[in-house]
Write a protein that holds these residues in place. Structure first.
Motif: not given
Length: 768
Positions: A111-115, A127-131, A136-137, A162-168
């Protein structure tokens, strides 16, 4: 931690069984390969993002994800080896927490990696790959880790925040809307995990209950006393228990799917069933399986056991067969049947079985002659009384053995009870055959017996009834044979008698006499007459002997010799004797004071009642002095129990009652009684007067007995004086004090005696 969460299947406050808790923890550590593949895929994507962007930070995330995955992979291997050591719920809980920590670290790193990707790069592909990998995980780990609700929450938070934080962090309206869409997605993921956990829990509990049920069923099946086998609708064996194998002598082996014929063949090979019986056994077995109804049959094994097979159909078309060893039950039934039909002491048929055998024999005789011999042992009671009942039983067995040797195979001998035996002699040529057997029986049973070192001699009396001449039915034959036996014993013991119609007439007369006796006793129809005794010195009445009389309304005066023996057999003599005693005391109380009353006592009164107490009560009720009562006893009284009788007589004499020995001289031991008993008087029997007028020898004998008695201090009375010559000879003997006989008076009623006491007897000539 409670792995159940808020499940509706079990209340949360109940302790979780170890086996269920461990099963849920097992689900977490179950598949190492999926964990490794998923984690390595995530690490590869993180490595790809670092390569595209050239970011060292992203490369560090790729390494960290891979390292955590390898540690978790190894940890799952450790759990596999430690699984057998889980003995408490606390042990399982520690492993659950250990797994939650590792899984949370993995999903948190992803999750932090995606952020970081969304914050540090604007590359759309990265970005699409991390999201996509993060989403999926999250879905995958939640799907495989649903067994722990804490882990589901940790993974949703670890990836969702972390995923929501990445979107914001990306800014823009569309990313904000996308964040709002993720919220219900994660909630649905949570509900799916709960549902999967509930399904798993239900499956674990169901499997546990099925296991317990199977264990209990197996325990019950193998501990039941009967053998059991179950066949399905195709007649294939599906279930057996250990008791079945033991009963059939079969070794333990997997026999599922074999046919009944194959099972029976194994029994033949094991030596349980005879090969000669196999065809019939297989036919019976298969026909009952096919019939589909409750049924049973019994087989005999080679070692003599009896096995009962019970067939019970099932709803699915199969059948359950119960195998029970009924050998002991059959033996017990046989023993019970033998006890019900045979005498346990002698082994002879008993009364019930004898009747059955007699009915069959009479039916098979077809009108040919048969004889029923009713045998009764003479003097057997004396053996029981003197040697005891155990030796009496030995004697009965010896008698039974002698009877067995005397009869033919076609004859039947039985014990009817006590010392009574019955023989059915069939067929016979005539009455002489029955008479011949009766003679042989009396001779054989009269021979000496050896009983525990004692020489015993008894006799036998026999009554015989003939069929069809005397009677045709079993009961009637037994009745008249018993009647013939009665008259044989009455006339003379040790003989045999055939039934005669006159016996029945006499029996009816006797029964009528018995009924009249009971009625007379209940209505006070008896009378007491008195015969006076003359004092030879004073020429006055000194004593009056009380004698029972029975004035019958239709028969007239019944002789005492006729009804007294019947009263003794009926057991009425004690009551009659007590009544006479009270009447005599009451009458004597009204006589002159120098006149006594003499009352005869029977042996039964001494044996069956408190005679001393009865005499004292009668004296007290009449107000009579004990010295005015004279008790007359005969030697039959003394034969019962000399010691006890002597004690009673001593008690009565000490009380003041006079004791007189009646009919002296008729018994073999009379002389011994003169000095051993507390007597006051001896009454010399009338037999001493026979030939007294014609010979000096009779007079010498009378004189000697009288002198001997007088010298012992006893008063002497001579009975049976009927002539003046007899009176003169007796009166000339100074040792004789009293005389009694018809010469003076017969027994007369109490009213006539009152007159005689007032007027006195006519003066007798005392000189010969």
């Amino acid at each position: 931690m409670n792995v159940f969460g808020n499940t509706r299947h079990r209340s949360a406050d109940k302790a979780v069984p170890l086996d269920i808790y461990a099963s849920l923890v097992d689900a977490l550590f179950d598949d190492r390969r999926s964990l490794l593949i998923g984690s390595m895929a995530a690490a590869s994507c993180a490595l790809l993002s670092a390569w595209i962007t050239g970011s060292v930070v992203l490369l560090a995330f790729a390494v960290a994800i891979a390292v955590v995955a390898l540690v978790r992979f190894r940890d799952m291997g450790v759990y596999a080896h430690a699984r057998s050591g889980l003995t408490t719920v606390a042990d399982a809980r520690r492993w659950e927490i250990r797994y939650v920590v590792g899984a949370t670290m993995s999903v948190g790193l992803i999750g932090v990696w995606c952020l970081v990707v969304f914050v540090t790069t604007a590359d759309p592909f990265v970005r699409l790959l991390s999201f996509g990998i993060t989403l999926a995980y999250t879905i995958g780990t939640s799907g495989r880790n649903f067994a722990s609700p804490l882990l589901v929450y940790a993974q949703i938070i670890g990836a969702g925040l972390p995923l929501s934080a990445a979107m914001f962090a990306s800014g823009g309206l569309y990313y904000t809307i996308f964040v709002l869409i993720l919220v219900p997605f994660f909630m649905a993921l949570k509900f799916i995990s709960d549902r999967l956990r509930q399904v798993l829990l239900d499956a674990v509990i169901a499997n546990r209950e099925m296991g317990l049920l199977a264990t209990r069923f197996d325990t019950a099946l193998n501990n039941m006393p009967h053998g059991l086998c179950m066949f399905d609708s195709d007649r294939c064996l599906v279930v057996t228990n250990q008791q079945l194998l033991a009963l059939l002598g079969l070794p333990e082996a997997d026999r599922k799917g074999i046919s009944p014929r194959e099972l029976i063949r194994e029994c033949i090979d094991a030596g349980t069933i005879l090969r000669s019986d196999v065809d019939g056994f297989i036919g019976d077995f298969e026909s009952r399986l096919a019939a589909g109804r409750s049924d049973s049959f019994t087989i005999q094994t080679q070692d003599g056991r009896a096995l009962n097979l019970t067939f019970q159909p099932m709803e699915n078309g199969g059948s359950v067969v119960l195998v029970e060893d009924i050998t002991e039950r059959r033996a017990a039934e046989a023993r019970i049947n033998h006890l019900a039909r045979y005498d346990s002491l002698t082994g002879l048929p008993n009364r019930v079985f004898m009747r059955e055998q007699m009915e069959k024999a009479l039916a098979a005789a077809g009108g040919r002659q048969c004889a029923i011999l009713f045998v009764d042992l003479d003097q057997f009671k004396q053996v029981n009384d003197t040697l005891g009942h155990p030796r009496g039983d030995i004697l009965l067995r010896a008698v039974a053995n002698r009877l067995r040797r005397l009869v033919r195979e076609t004859d039947i001998v039985a014990r009817f009870g006590g010392d009574e035996f019955v023989i059915m002699q069939t067929p016979i040529g005539g009455v002489e055959d029955a008479a011949s057997l009766a003679r042989r029986i009396i001779a054989a049973l009269s021979e000496q017996y050896e009983v525990d070192g004692h020489q015993v001699v008894i006799g036998a009396s026999i009554g015989i009834a003939m069929s069809p001449g005397d009677a045709a039915g079993v009961d009637h034959l037994l009745k008249i044979a018993d009647m013939a036996l009665y008259w044989a014993k009455t006339d003379q013991r040790g003989i045999w008698r055939f039934f005669e119609p006159e016996m029945d007439i006499r029996a009816h007369a006797r029964r009528a006499l018995e009924l009249d006796l009971r009625h007379a006793l209940s209505t006070n129809a008896f009378q007491v007459h008195y015969q006076p005794l003359l004092n030879l010195r004073t020429q006055k009445i000194s004593t009056c002997e009380a004698l029972l009389r029975w004035p019958h309304p239709t028969r007239g005066m019944v002789s005492p010799s006729e009804f007294i023996p019947v009263a003794e057999e009926m057991g009425l003599i004690v009551e009659l004797g007590n009544w006479v005693l009270h009447e005599a005391c009451r009458a004597c109380a009204t006589w002159p004071e120098d006149v006594r009353v003499a009352v005869n006592l029977s042996a039964n009164q001494f044996r069956r009642g408190d005679i001393a107490g009865t005499i004292k009560e009668a004296l007290h009720a009449a107000g009579l002095e004990p010295g005015r009562l004279e008790i007359e006893i005969t030697e039959s009284v003394l034969l019962q129990d000399t010691r006890a009788t002597r004690q009673i007589l001593r008690e009565l004499k000490d009380y003041g009652v006079r004791i007189s020995l009646d009919d002296f001289g008729t018994g073999y031991s009379s002389l011994s009684y003169l000095h051993s008993l507390p007597l006051n008087k001896v009454k010399i029997d009338r037999s001493f007067l026979e030939g007294l007028e014609d010979g000096e020898r009779s007079l010498v004998l009378l004189r000697g007995v009288a002198k001997l008695s007088a010298e012992l201090g006893l008063a002497v009375t001579v009975e049976g004086i009927e002539t003046a010559e007899q009176l003169a000879l007796v009166a000339a003997e100074s040792c004789v004090t009293e005389a009694q006989g018809f010469l003076f008076s017969m027994a007369i009623p109490a009213a006539d005696l009152e007159i005689l006491l007032n007027t006195g007897l006519p003066r007798m000539e005392m000189v010969a």
